[in-house]
Design an enzyme around this catalytic site. Structure first.
Site, PDB file in Angstrom:
ATOM      1  N   HIS A  64      -1.070   0.933   7.568  1.00  0.00           N
ATOM      2  CA  HIS A  64      -1.613   0.938   6.200  1.00  0.00           C
ATOM      3  C   HIS A  64      -1.516   2.355   5.650  1.00  0.00           C
ATOM      4  O   HIS A  64      -1.610   3.338   6.387  1.00  0.00           O
ATOM      5  CB  HIS A  64      -3.074   0.481   6.238  1.00  0.00           C
ATOM      6  CG  HIS A  64      -3.742   0.468   4.906  1.00  0.00           C
ATOM      7  ND1 HIS A  64      -3.329  -0.352   3.873  1.00  0.00           N
ATOM      8  CD2 HIS A  64      -4.790   1.183   4.414  1.00  0.00           C
ATOM      9  CE1 HIS A  64      -4.103  -0.151   2.823  1.00  0.00           C
ATOM     10  NE2 HIS A  64      -4.993   0.781   3.121  1.00  0.00           N
TER      11      HIS A  64
ATOM     12  N   CYS B 238       0.831  -1.207   0.000  1.00  0.00           N
ATOM     13  CA  CYS B 238       0.000   0.000   0.000  1.00  0.00           C
ATOM     14  C   CYS B 238       0.865   1.256   0.000  1.00  0.00           C
ATOM     15  O   CYS B 238       0.438   2.311  -0.483  1.00  0.00           O
ATOM     16  CB  CYS B 238      -0.949  -0.003   1.193  1.00  0.00           C
ATOM     17  SG  CYS B 238      -0.121  -0.245   2.782  1.00  0.00           S
TER      18      CYS B 238
END
Length: 996
Positions: A827, A454
């Site tokens: 994330h 990510c």
């Protein structure tokens, strides 16, 4: 006597009068009498019991039978013979079309009086055969319950040997066809009692004959896995599973999941119907069997089945949390389904619209069950927030609903996620992810996460949304000797033109991978961005130059052209320059050095430092989108670099803030000269940027991006161990160091240094402070004397020639957010918008370009949220508030685009002309063909998937009314209390909806 009894029963006397006369007849029956009289009385009592049209008549028949069975056993045994029973069971009793429903009750009643008789064995043998025949005829639940009651009371009548196994299988098939037609609560309770009697008989048989369990379960699986078009099997089958010993579970599940004869469609059908069993209110251990089968399928990597079943059933399971009687089992199944479905946010997001209503309902119920479930549900929700961060727009209502509930710590969350994940999911699930049917409604394309990538996806999307850079990359010619840039070009082209909802950046990842990064581990997106830009820059320097069209531009001076053409694309787009000056405080000698940069790394000032009043060159300011009023002379000078800006004293809080100030190294004894500063600059009150910048500032105690830049630009004292070696003094001396921006980049990248090394824990920790992000930023840039004169000549208001600063205005275009508390975990996702020039492409008649309006700048430019495969519409409000709602979600890397001023207009227009010619760049032939072929392949894949899904969906159990469970739970002041599902009440509709 039989005539007297019949006359009494059929008379119109009141029941109390009849009862007295019947008592006399029954008492007389206890006396010895002849065989013929006994037969007459037995025939009459049989007739009353089997065909009596009132309960009273049946009760009299029962009493007489019991008296004769007890006091006249020989006659009763002779009457209750095998032939008579066979006739009752096969032909029934009573007139044709009105056969008695009480034959089994009658046989059960009479059996107790012949157990010791010589004919008993013959009767048992007959009944063993007849009950098997009866079950094969699929009797109603009521008749099945009567058979079960008979066999439970008289186990000698249970079929034996092979017939016993067949009996168990046929009994399970009967249960599979049970349906409760009535919606009345009494009728439903009666139905549940009947089912329990039947399943209880199976339990009794299995206890004595354990060898019958596995064949019985095989029959059960055959029923629930059937794909034939027929009515779905009854949820009453759940009552069978509860009696299977748990010690057999592992072996049963292992056999099922490794049986090659069971197709995927059959297995999906079976597990789907088992999940429906959470609706069954009296089952025990049902949730354990469902979870065991789900785990078994994961162990053999049947992920396609698990994905289909989870997505089709999870909302139904969630809806059952409304009902206290099935809540515990439903919550167990829901927990496993969500915690195991970790490859995608899809399952969790299906529940998001329903969660606030359910939470409100459970709070209203206010029971121990509801309180416990709320706490477990909140824990589950926070696990999902942690696993699938980056959806603040979707999570905000849910977060509001559960804000008063306990929040699990991170260790607990990681334990739950690690304990329930499907095995080897990263590799095995690649072909199932993402499960998207079409592009996002935004028209943008997502990037597939290849295993903690990510960080790369967020950077790529931010670079892609930098439209000037994207157009330049897409315009690269074929054979440009830049392999990494070519891969980026292909990736950008697919993001621009692919029909897929998300594409895989696998090829670019392998080409741009920093060699020290660990595969599969989370990385620092800022570190990756620096490495990527450096690689692209160095690659172009060793290859041929690009943008030859700029040489043909007549709009650029020769000096500017020569300066510009010597730059690489990375330098043109992201390169800036900074002058670092160090002044010896003894001899006052100043040494300076100019350095290039592609990003500014902004440290957080100490908590006790007043960053708002720091002694930077010029106070960097932020402007709220609603107040933007570009100045008529955007490139005006702001002061001399050689006049110091005094830092306000700590006690001098009332001193007014001067927005436009100057800085330099103040000569000893020389005071700050504000008059001189104003001669070169402008009055703060006359500068709309400065005026509105103050209005949009963040609260006094909070951080802002201008605060961090001011801290970065503020002078630093070099003393003690950090003394400066002055070449003039030839010794270490106290000195002052200051940084000045000498060239603002086209795209300004700011990295907020949130990660620091903690020597106590030997780990990198994260600074979670909220930092307000201005949508428009003013940055002071030092200009050379010749540039100063050029700017002053173009300016509307004259300015004194000489060195000074000018304000460069930047518009926010991307924000990369890190969700988590460590750089090694968490994330990344990003917010982006596509900023365009605020000047027209052609000069107006008067030669002065007009800037775009505020509204066009800040309200008409759409924000997007990029989170791996998911792309959605967003807003600057969401960007601003993300940390307020989610404290671990903090802005990390910011992209700003320079707003062109008069001095930069020609450069911007030349860049636009050479970069994208005011339209979409045309791609070279090979790239266009590759995109076209992939789009055709995607359509073929869609067609194939549609056929497969159609086969799957047609095989799914039909349960069209389940969603009403959730719809019922709406606040309705007109509804009567205690009958709603949330209240755990027993309204007829709600109870029926629960079970069926």
């Amino acid at each position: 006597m039989d005539k007297i009894l019949e006359a009494v029963v059929m008379s119109s006397y009141p029941n109390n009068v009849k009862q007295g006369l019947v008592r006399r007849v029954i008492e007389a029956a206890k006396q010895p009498m002849d065989s013929e009289q006994c037969w007459s009385m037995l025939e009459l009592s049989t007739k009353l019991y089997l065909t009596g049209d009132t309960k009273y008549k049946r009760e009299i028949g029962k009493e007489v039978l019991e008296v004769y069975g007890h006091y006249h056993p020989e006659e009763f045994e002779e009457f209750f013979n095998v032939r008579f029973l066979l006739s009752l069971l096969q032909e029934g009793y009573g007139p044709l079309g009105k056969r008695s429903h009480y034959v089994l009750d009658y046989i059960q009643l009479g059996l107790q009086f012949v157990l010791e008789s010589p004919s008993a064995n013959s009767i048992f043998s007959l009944l063993r055969i007849e009950v098997l025949r009866k079950v094969c005829e699929r009797p109603s639940p009521k008749q099945c319950a009567k058979i079960s009651k008979l066999l439970t009371q008289h186990p000698q009548c249970i079929p034996t040997g092979k017939h016993q196994l067949l009996f168990c299988q046929q009994l399970i098939r009967c249960i599979g066809q049970f349906q409760c037609i009535s919606e009345g609560e009494d009728e439903i309770m009666e139905f549940l009692e009947q089912v329990n009697k039947v399943s209880g008989l199976l339990q009794r048989i299995w206890r004595t004959q354990t060898s019958a369990i596995l064949p019985s379960l095989k029959e059960l699986f055959t029923i629930i896995s059937s794909t034939e078009e027929q009515e779905a099997p009854s949820n009453a089958l759940a009552s069978v599973v509860q009696f299977v010993p748990l010690e057999l579970m592992d072996g049963v599940i292992r056999n099922l999941t490794n049986d090659d004869s069971i197709t995927d469609v059959q297995m999906m059908m079976a597990i789907g119907r088992m999940i429906d069993w959470v609706s069954w209110p009296l089952g025990k251990n049902i949730d354990k069997w469902i979870i065991a089968l789900l785990k078994g399928l994961a162990a053999v990597k049947k992920f396609s089945i698990l994905i289909e079943v989870t997505l089709s059933k999870i909302e139904k399971v969630f809806s059952k949390l409304l009902y206290p009687i099935v809540r515990e089992g439903a919550l167990s199944v829901l927990q496993y389904m969500l915690l195991s479905f970790q490859h995608s946010h899809e399952a969790f997001h299906l529940l998001l619209p329903h969660i606030p209503r359910l939470v409100a309902s459970l709070k209203k119920e206010d029971s121990n069950s509801a309180t416990s479930s709320l706490e477990q549900l909140a824990e589950l929700i926070h696990c999902m927030f942690f696993r699938f961060s980056g959806f603040p727009d979707l999570y905000e209502p849910v977060l509001e609903a559960v804000k008063a509930l306990p929040i699990p710590n991170e260790d607990r969350i990681k334990h739950l996620l690690g304990q329930n994940a499907w095995t080897s999911q990263k590799n095995e699930l690649a072909s199932f992810y993402p499960r998207l049917a079409s592009k996002s409604e935004t028209g943008k394309i997502g990037l597939i996460n290849l295993g903690n990538t990510c960080y790369m996806n967020s950077i790529i999307q931010s670079l892609f949304m930098a439209s000037d850079f994207r157009h330049s990359v897409l315009n690269l010619t074929e054979g440009n000797s830049q392999p990494l840039m070519t891969k980026l070009q292909w990736l950008f082209a697919f993001l621009e033109h692919s029909q897929r909802p998300a594409i895989s950046p696998e090829s670019f990842l392998s080409a741009s991978w920093p060699p020290w990064f660990t595969p599969g581990a989370q990385q620092d997106c800022s570190e990756y961005l620096k490495y990527l830009l450096d690689r692209l820059h160095e690659e172009e320097k060793t290859g041929k130059r690009i943008y030859q069209k700029l040489k043909e531009s007549s709009l650029m001076s020769q000096a500017v052209e020569h300066h510009y053409l010597n730059k690489t694309l990375i330098e043109k787009m992201f390169g800036g320059k900074m002058m670092t000056k160090i002044r010896c405080l003894k001899c006052l000698n100043v040494s300076s050095r100019e350095e290039a940069f592609t990003d500014l790394s902004l440290a957080f000032p100490p908590s006790d430092r007043n960053v708002s009043g720091s002694t930077s060159i010029l106070p960097v300011e932020e402007i709220g989108p609603q107040f933007i009023e570009p100045p008529e002379n955007a490139g005006q000078l702001m002061g001399s670099p050689w006049i110091q800006r005094k830092a306000p004293m700590a006690r001098d809080h009332a001193a007014p803030s001067v927005s436009v100030e100057t800085l330099g190294f103040q000569e000893p004894g020389e005071a700050a000269n504000p008059t001189r500063g104003n001669d070169v600059g402008v009055d703060a009150a006359k500068d709309p940027l400065s005026t509105f910048g103050e209005q949009a500032c963040a609260p006094k105690d909070s951080r802002s991006v201008p605060d961090l830049i001011n801290y970065f630009l503020s002078p630093e004292r070099l003393t003690a161990e950090n003394k400066y070696h002055c070449e003039k003094c030839a010794s270490l001396q106290d000195a002052e160091k200051v940084a000045e921006l000498t060239e603002g980049p086209h795209y300004l990248i700011l990295t907020l240094l949130r990660f620091s090394f903690d020597p106590r824990t030997m780990k990198r920790k994260k600074i979670l402070d909220n930092v307000s992000i201005p949508v428009v930023l003013k940055l002071p840039v030092l200009v050379a004397p010749e540039e100063t004169e050029e700017v002053c000549q173009h300016g509307k208001d004259g300015a004194v020639p000489g060195s000074g600063f000018m304000t460069v205005v930047y518009d926010l275009c991307s924000v990369v957010v890190h969700s988590g508390i460590s750089s090694e975990s968490g994330h990344y996702y990003c917010y982006s918008r596509e900023c365009t020039d605020t000047v027209p492409h052609r000069q107006p008649r008067d030669g002065v370009p007009k800037p775009a309006s505020d509204k066009q700048l800040d309200f008409e430019i759409q924000w997007y949220l990029f989170n791996d495969t998911r792309v959605s519409f967003s807003s600057f409000e969401s960007v601003s508030n993300v940390t307020s709602f989610f404290p671990k979600d903090t802005a990390y890397v910011l992209f700003y685009r320079q707003r062109p001023d008069r001095q930069g207009c020609l450069l911007h227009e030349a860049l636009a002309e050479a970069g994208h010619l005011h339209g979409e760049p045309s791609l070279h032939k090979d790239l266009m063909e590759a995109i076209s072929k992939d789009n055709i392949l995607f359509l073929q894949e869609q067609e194939k998937e549609a056929r497969n899904r159609a086969a799957y969906i047609s095989a799914l159990p039909k349960s069209p009314l389940w969603w009403r469970d959730l719809d019922r739970d709406k606040d309705d002041d007109s509804s009567s209390g205690g009958c709603s599902p949330a209240a755990g009440g027993g309204g007829s509709g709600s109870f029926h909806g629960l079970v069926f």
